[in-house]
Design a protein around this motif. Structure first.
Motif, PDB file in Angstrom:
ATOM      1  N   MET A 116      50.150 -15.853 -82.791  1.00  0.00           N
ATOM      2  CA  MET A 116      49.781 -14.708 -83.622  1.00  0.00           C
ATOM      3  C   MET A 116      51.016 -13.838 -83.791  1.00  0.00           C
ATOM      4  N   PHE A 117      51.014 -12.998 -84.837  1.00  0.00           N
ATOM      5  CA  PHE A 117      52.099 -12.031 -85.001  1.00  0.00           C
ATOM      6  C   PHE A 117      51.519 -10.628 -85.014  1.00  0.00           C
ATOM      7  N   LYS A 118      51.994  -9.789 -84.094  1.00  0.00           N
ATOM      8  CA  LYS A 118      51.621  -8.382 -84.045  1.00  0.00           C
ATOM      9  C   LYS A 118      52.855  -7.581 -83.658  1.00  0.00           C
ATOM     10  N   MET A 119      53.048  -6.459 -84.327  1.00  0.00           N
ATOM     11  CA  MET A 119      54.199  -5.599 -84.056  1.00  0.00           C
ATOM     12  C   MET A 119      53.733  -4.151 -84.147  1.00  0.00           C
ATOM     13  N   LYS A 120      53.853  -3.412 -83.060  1.00  0.00           N
ATOM     14  CA  LYS A 120      53.317  -2.061 -82.991  1.00  0.00           C
ATOM     15  C   LYS A 120      53.906  -1.144 -84.044  1.00  0.00           C
ATOM     16  N   ASP A 121      55.223  -1.152 -84.181  1.00  0.00           N
ATOM     17  CA  ASP A 121      55.883  -0.300 -85.172  1.00  0.00           C
ATOM     18  C   ASP A 121      56.405  -1.142 -86.327  1.00  0.00           C
ATOM     19  N   ASP A 122      55.517  -1.882 -86.934  1.00  0.00           N
ATOM     20  CA  ASP A 122      55.878  -2.750 -88.053  1.00  0.00           C
ATOM     21  C   ASP A 122      56.376  -1.891 -89.221  1.00  0.00           C
ATOM     22  N   PRO A 123      57.641  -2.049 -89.634  1.00  0.00           N
ATOM     23  CA  PRO A 123      58.199  -1.208 -90.703  1.00  0.00           C
ATOM     24  C   PRO A 123      57.568  -1.437 -92.070  1.00  0.00           C
ATOM     25  N   ARG A 124      56.779  -2.492 -92.193  1.00  0.00           N
ATOM     26  CA  ARG A 124      56.148  -2.788 -93.479  1.00  0.00           C
ATOM     27  C   ARG A 124      54.889  -1.960 -93.720  1.00  0.00           C
ATOM     28  N   VAL A 125      54.365  -1.343 -92.677  1.00  0.00           N
ATOM     29  CA  VAL A 125      53.111  -0.591 -92.787  1.00  0.00           C
ATOM     30  C   VAL A 125      53.342   0.769 -93.443  1.00  0.00           C
ATOM     31  N   THR A 126      52.504   1.104 -94.414  1.00  0.00           N
ATOM     32  CA  THR A 126      52.611   2.385 -95.111  1.00  0.00           C
ATOM     33  C   THR A 126      51.973   3.499 -94.281  1.00  0.00           C
ATOM     34  N   ARG A 127      52.106   4.742 -94.744  1.00  0.00           N
ATOM     35  CA  ARG A 127      51.518   5.874 -94.009  1.00  0.00           C
ATOM     36  C   ARG A 127      49.998   5.790 -93.996  1.00  0.00           C
ATOM     37  N   ILE A 128      49.391   5.561 -95.152  1.00  0.00           N
ATOM     38  CA  ILE A 128      47.936   5.421 -95.194  1.00  0.00           C
ATOM     39  C   ILE A 128      47.537   4.144 -94.451  1.00  0.00           C
ATOM     40  N   GLY A 129      48.435   3.146 -94.464  1.00  0.00           N
ATOM     41  CA  GLY A 129      48.176   1.899 -93.756  1.00  0.00           C
ATOM     42  C   GLY A 129      48.045   2.103 -92.261  1.00  0.00           C
ATOM     43  N   LYS A 130      48.876   2.971 -91.691  1.00  0.00           N
ATOM     44  CA  LYS A 130      48.802   3.251 -90.257  1.00  0.00           C
ATOM     45  C   LYS A 130      47.451   3.845 -89.891  1.00  0.00           C
ATOM     46  N   PHE A 131      46.945   4.724 -90.755  1.00  0.00           N
ATOM     47  CA  PHE A 131      45.653   5.366 -90.481  1.00  0.00           C
ATOM     48  C   PHE A 131      44.504   4.365 -90.581  1.00  0.00           C
ATOM     49  N   ILE A 132      44.470   3.590 -91.656  1.00  0.00           N
ATOM     50  CA  ILE A 132      43.331   2.677 -91.823  1.00  0.00           C
ATOM     51  C   ILE A 132      43.376   1.525 -90.819  1.00  0.00           C
ATOM     52  N   ARG A 133      44.570   1.196 -90.323  1.00  0.00           N
ATOM     53  CA  ARG A 133      44.667   0.191 -89.262  1.00  0.00           C
ATOM     54  C   ARG A 133      44.172   0.759 -87.939  1.00  0.00           C
ATOM     55  N   LYS A 134      44.580   1.980 -87.634  1.00  0.00           N
ATOM     56  CA  LYS A 134      44.187   2.616 -86.379  1.00  0.00           C
ATOM     57  C   LYS A 134      42.678   2.746 -86.271  1.00  0.00           C
ATOM     58  N   THR A 135      42.036   3.023 -87.393  1.00  0.00           N
ATOM     59  CA  THR A 135      40.586   3.215 -87.414  1.00  0.00           C
ATOM     60  C   THR A 135      39.827   1.948 -87.811  1.00  0.00           C
ATOM     61  N   SER A 136      40.579   0.876 -88.106  1.00  0.00           N
ATOM     62  CA  SER A 136      40.006  -0.415 -88.542  1.00  0.00           C
ATOM     63  C   SER A 136      39.326  -0.334 -89.906  1.00  0.00           C
ATOM     64  N   ILE A 137      39.586   0.738 -90.656  1.00  0.00           N
ATOM     65  CA  ILE A 137      39.021   0.860 -92.000  1.00  0.00           C
ATOM     66  C   ILE A 137      39.559  -0.234 -92.913  1.00  0.00           C
ATOM     67  N   ASP A 138      40.778  -0.697 -92.625  1.00  0.00           N
ATOM     68  CA  ASP A 138      41.371  -1.747 -93.461  1.00  0.00           C
ATOM     69  C   ASP A 138      40.554  -3.039 -93.433  1.00  0.00           C
ATOM     70  N   GLU A 139      39.718  -3.204 -92.395  1.00  0.00           N
ATOM     71  CA  GLU A 139      38.927  -4.424 -92.245  1.00  0.00           C
ATOM     72  C   GLU A 139      37.609  -4.393 -93.035  1.00  0.00           C
ATOM     73  N   LEU A 140      37.210  -3.225 -93.504  1.00  0.00           N
ATOM     74  CA  LEU A 140      35.888  -3.077 -94.126  1.00  0.00           C
ATOM     75  C   LEU A 140      35.639  -3.982 -95.340  1.00  0.00           C
ATOM     76  N   PRO A 141      36.655  -4.263 -96.182  1.00  0.00           N
ATOM     77  CA  PRO A 141      36.389  -5.176 -97.302  1.00  0.00           C
ATOM     78  C   PRO A 141      35.915  -6.563 -96.878  1.00  0.00           C
ATOM     79  N   GLN A 142      36.058  -6.884 -95.590  1.00  0.00           N
ATOM     80  CA  GLN A 142      35.572  -8.180 -95.114  1.00  0.00           C
ATOM     81  C   GLN A 142      34.046  -8.268 -95.167  1.00  0.00           C
ATOM     82  N   LEU A 143      33.405  -7.150 -95.423  1.00  0.00           N
ATOM     83  CA  LEU A 143      31.958  -7.176 -95.657  1.00  0.00           C
ATOM     84  C   LEU A 143      31.652  -8.053 -96.868  1.00  0.00           C
TER      85      LEU A 143
END
Length: 226
Positions: free
Chosen positions: A110-137
């Motif tokens: 697997m690939f995971k990087m805590k301070d991944d430079p590719r992540v946007t500002r809003i991206g950091k928030f939706i990842r932290k709260t797992s909101i980015d996963e909601l479209p998987q519904l």
């Protein structure tokens, strides 16, 4: 020759299923699919205002890229499908991945990087709260995924799987599971596989429901998501 090979694969898969004692009863599968359809449909309806807000914020920060990110994942019995997420990275994230692989912070395939430079500002928030996963519904509603199950891996990850690791592909992948609600990124790949196999052995509608409730708690009080 080909028929003999396919028969051998089927026999091996059946043997693994027997060893794991996978709950594939008609009652369980019907109940699980019913729960998936009802819960995902209600989730999409009630969360649609949040979806709209997140979409606007994603476009406001990076107008070049799409709102949703789709990626080929491997599901039950090795079947590939497109998994949906809110885009949390810059639009050329996949092109930048190769240079970051050596900085992987999670052991295993697997690939995971805590301070991944590719992540946007809003991206950091939706990842932290797992909101980015909601479209998987949407994936759940389509039947590619279930609400609860092993996380669907990338094709490049599966290419490095051993036969033991491939056991996690014997059931439909899920949006959440044991390791997501208990340890998330605090565990390595091998530990994640152990947790997935534990779920496969013990899965019931009651356990699925408990994991869904725990997932809501994790989203409201995030810890190690990145």
């Amino acid at each position: 020759m080909e028929a003999a090979r396919e028969r051998k694969v089927a026999e091996k898969k059946a043997q693994v299923r027997e060893e794991l004692h996978i709950n594939d009863s008609i009652f369980y599968l019907f109940s699980k699919r019913s729960l998936d359809i009802i819960a995902s449909l209600l989730g999409i309806i009630f969360l649609s205002p949040l979806f709209l807000v997140i979409a606007i914020l994603i476009k406001y920060e990076d107008r070049k890229g799409p709102i949703f990110f789709k990626q080929v994942r491997v599901g039950k019995d090795g079947k590939e499908f497109y998994m949906y997420k809110f885009r949390s990275m810059v639009s050329n994230a996949e092109e930048l991945l190769h240079d970051l692989l050596k900085q992987n912070e999670v052991s295993g395939h697997m690939f995971k990087m805590k301070d991944d430079p590719r992540v946007t500002r809003i991206g950091k928030f939706i990842r932290k709260t797992s909101i980015d996963e909601l479209p998987q519904l949407l994936n759940v509603l389509k039947g590619d995924m279930s609400l609860v199950g092993p996380r669907p891996p990338l094709t490049r990850e599966v290419a490095e799987y051993s036969s033991y690791h491939k056991q996690r592909l014997l059931v439909k992948p899920g949006c959440t599971g044991i390791w997501q609600v208990s340890a998330r990124n605090d565990v390595g790949f091998e530990e994640m596989v152990e947790m997935d196999i534990q779920y496969i052995k013990e899965r019931t509608i009651l356990k699925d429901t408990i994991l869904i409730i725990k997932t809501i708690g994790v989203m409201l009080k995030p810890k190690a998501a990145y």
